[in-house]
Write an enzyme that holds these catalytic residues in place. Structure first.
Site, PDB file in Angstrom:
ATOM      1  N   CYS A  89       0.860  -1.170   0.156  1.00 53.09           N
ATOM      2  CA  CYS A  89       0.013  -0.145  -0.017  1.00 53.09           C
ATOM      3  C   CYS A  89       0.997   1.235   0.027  1.00 53.09           C
ATOM      4  CB  CYS A  89      -1.036  -0.037   1.381  1.00 53.09           C
ATOM      5  SG  CYS A  89      -1.998   1.480   1.176  1.00 53.09           S
ATOM      6  N   CYS A 116     -11.636 -10.535  21.466  1.00 56.61           N
ATOM      7  CA  CYS A 116     -10.785  -9.690  20.694  1.00 56.61           C
ATOM      8  C   CYS A 116      -9.544  -9.043  21.626  1.00 56.61           C
ATOM      9  CB  CYS A 116     -11.704  -8.769  20.134  1.00 56.61           C
ATOM     10  SG  CYS A 116     -12.379  -7.381  21.463  1.00 56.61           S
ATOM     11  N   ASP A 149     -18.801 -13.376  24.611  1.00 56.13           N
ATOM     12  CA  ASP A 149     -18.164 -12.465  23.682  1.00 56.13           C
ATOM     13  C   ASP A 149     -17.904 -10.919  24.284  1.00 56.13           C
ATOM     14  OD1 ASP A 149     -16.664 -11.558  21.671  1.00 56.13           O
ATOM     15  OD2 ASP A 149     -18.180 -11.974  19.895  1.00 56.13           O
TER      16      ASP A 149
END
Length: 481
Positions: free
Chosen positions: A86, A438, A411
């Site tokens: 990128c 996460c 979660d």
């Protein structure tokens, strides 16, 4: 007041600049994605470097036990390095690991999870399964939000050229730690290329037509504010244009152009956001053309995704995450399952057919309404959803009313679970807990608290975000005999 500022300036001038340390080898990657070097006993955190690089480091911050710095010169590049693909790499804060080959990224993510579980959680793990790599390494996101700014970020090359720029408008991402500066993105590799085409079209149209000033965040003025693009695995496309104020003629002109130029847009919406901040969660999203939602598919399930709905941003990898979660849960069709922090009920609906009953709990009322709609959409009749603070809803009285769970799936957000929630889980004593996270650091902390009654059977990391340090982890706990 003037004397105060003069004194501050004088102190700043007397402050010695931090040193440059020459010829340092980068040895590892830290949990938050920065590289690590060690000089004597001092640990230095450095961005954009790779293990094996030999570099000169300019220290930017120094504490007793660690320091932060930046690379000012490379003497030798690491043999594991790869060329970032990128053009915005090194400025944009999004994909900080593009200089690492994907297999190396997976190695360090697996290591991060293992380190957290053993060092923070202090847990013996019977089985650590290999990380599940992402099916796609580029164009994997289904949602991006671009900021429109009249003060785009100038690169060092542009500044050194000492040119006068007639306009500084740009549409892109905020520069890290610069709330009012936006990097003008030419091509982003995160979302389907239709996203690039739409963003560039909007920018070109607004720059070549009168009456479309880009937003000035500091002065709170302008017209064009934010561009949100959502795609789905079914091929549907949602575009939301956020304006700072209403100008019916100009707004409709732009939206008509988008509708005609991109007939693949299935949901064209807009927001008039006159607030200081860019969030639209408390704003009315108005439909201009098409449907007010997208449809996502996973196996034989459909999920309705509205403009404010949360849905995992890597659709294909979300399917891998949920399959692992379902497999860990070991459902036979007879279990009562509690799905904590259920969001829009994606996991709850995904496991419902293998369960006797699934109860989903979530803080956001709008998400719970989406969860109910998704159950109706899939003709699932064995789910119940409740909105409210987890620690207030998940009580012993609630469990007595709705049934003792054999399996709890949780979660939580990055901060992990509240102590009250952990205590209620311990009191409920389900046979199995599947903890999806996460943030493996807070997960490890919570697993340690649960270890009084539960053994950590196995765990598997899942990579949802290639070229970043972020990693999900699924852990299975069994109740001790």
């Amino acid at each position: 007041m003037a004397n105060f500022f003069n004194k501050e300036i004088a102190l700043a001038k007397r402050k010695k600049p931090l040193p440059i340390i020459n010829g340092v080898e980068i040895t590892d990657i830290a949990a938050e994605g920065k590289a690590i070097a060690k000089v004597n006993e001092l640990v230095i955190f450095v961005p954009w470097a790779a293990p094996g690089d030999i570099v000169d480091i300019q220290l930017t911050r120094k504490k007793n036990s660690y320091a932060e710095g930046k690379v000012v010169e490379f003497h030798q590049y690491s043999p594991i390095r790869t060329v970032p693909f990128c053009e915005h790499f090194g400025i944009c804060g999004g994909c900080k690991w593009q200089h690492l080959p994907y297999n190396e990224q997976l190695h360090y993510k697996q290591k991060q999870v293992t380190d957290h579980l053993t060092r923070i959680g202090k847990l013996p793990i019977k089985e650590i399964l290999p990380i599940a790599g992402s099916v796609k390494n580029t164009f994997y996101r289904n949602k991006l939000e671009f900021t429109c700014s009249n003060k785009r970020w100038l690169t060092e090359e542009e500044i050194s050229a000492e040119n006068e720029y007639k306009q500084l408008n740009g549409i892109g991402f905020h520069i890290p730690k610069m709330f009012d500066k936006v990097l003008d993105i030419h091509k982003c590799w995160l979302q389907d290329d239709i996203s690039n085409k739409i963003r560039l079209y909007v920018k070109d149209y607004c720059l070549t037509h009168e009456g479309y000033p880009f937003f000035d965040l500091r002065n709170q003025e302008g017209f064009l504010r934010t561009l949100i693009i959502r795609t789905s695995s079914t091929g549907e496309l949602m575009v939301i244009v956020v304006f700072f104020r209403e100008d019916t003629e100009k707004r409709e002109e732009l939206l008509d152009r988008l509708k005609n130029e991109f007939p693949e847009i299935s949901s064209l919406m807009y927001v008039i956001n006159e607030k200081c901040n860019d969030t639209i969660t408390d704003q009315e999203v108005l439909l201009y053309h098409g449907k007010d939602h997208l449809i996502e598919k996973m196996e034989d399930l459909q999920f309705k995704v509205g403009p404010k709905s949360f849905y995992q941003t890597n659709s294909e990898q979300a399917y891998q995450l949920y399959k692992i979660t379902r497999e860990f849960a070991g459902l036979t069709g007879n279990e009562i399952v509690y799905d904590l922090y259920t969001g829009t009920g994606t996991i709850a609906n995904f496991v419902a057919k293998q369960s006797r009953k699934v109860i989903g709990i979530e803080y956001v009322p709008e998400a719970i309404e989406d969860a109910k709609i998704n159950s109706q959409l899939n003709r699932i009749e064995n789910t119940l959803f409740f909105a409210g603070d987890m620690k207030d809803i998940l009580t012993e009285a609630f469990i007595a009313e709705h049934g003792q769970p054999e399996v709890i799936i949780t979660d939580p957000p990055r901060a992990g679970m509240h102590d009250d929630v952990i205590n209620t889980i311990l009191s409920a004593e389900p046979e199995r807990i599947v903890y999806v996270s996460c943030n493996s650091a807070t997960q490890a902390r919570d697993l340690n608290l649960l270890s009084s009654k539960y053994d950590l059977e196995k765990t598997q990391p899942v990579d949802m975000f290639p070229h970043t340090h972020h990693v999900e982890n699924v852990a299975l706990l069994h109740k001790k005999n």
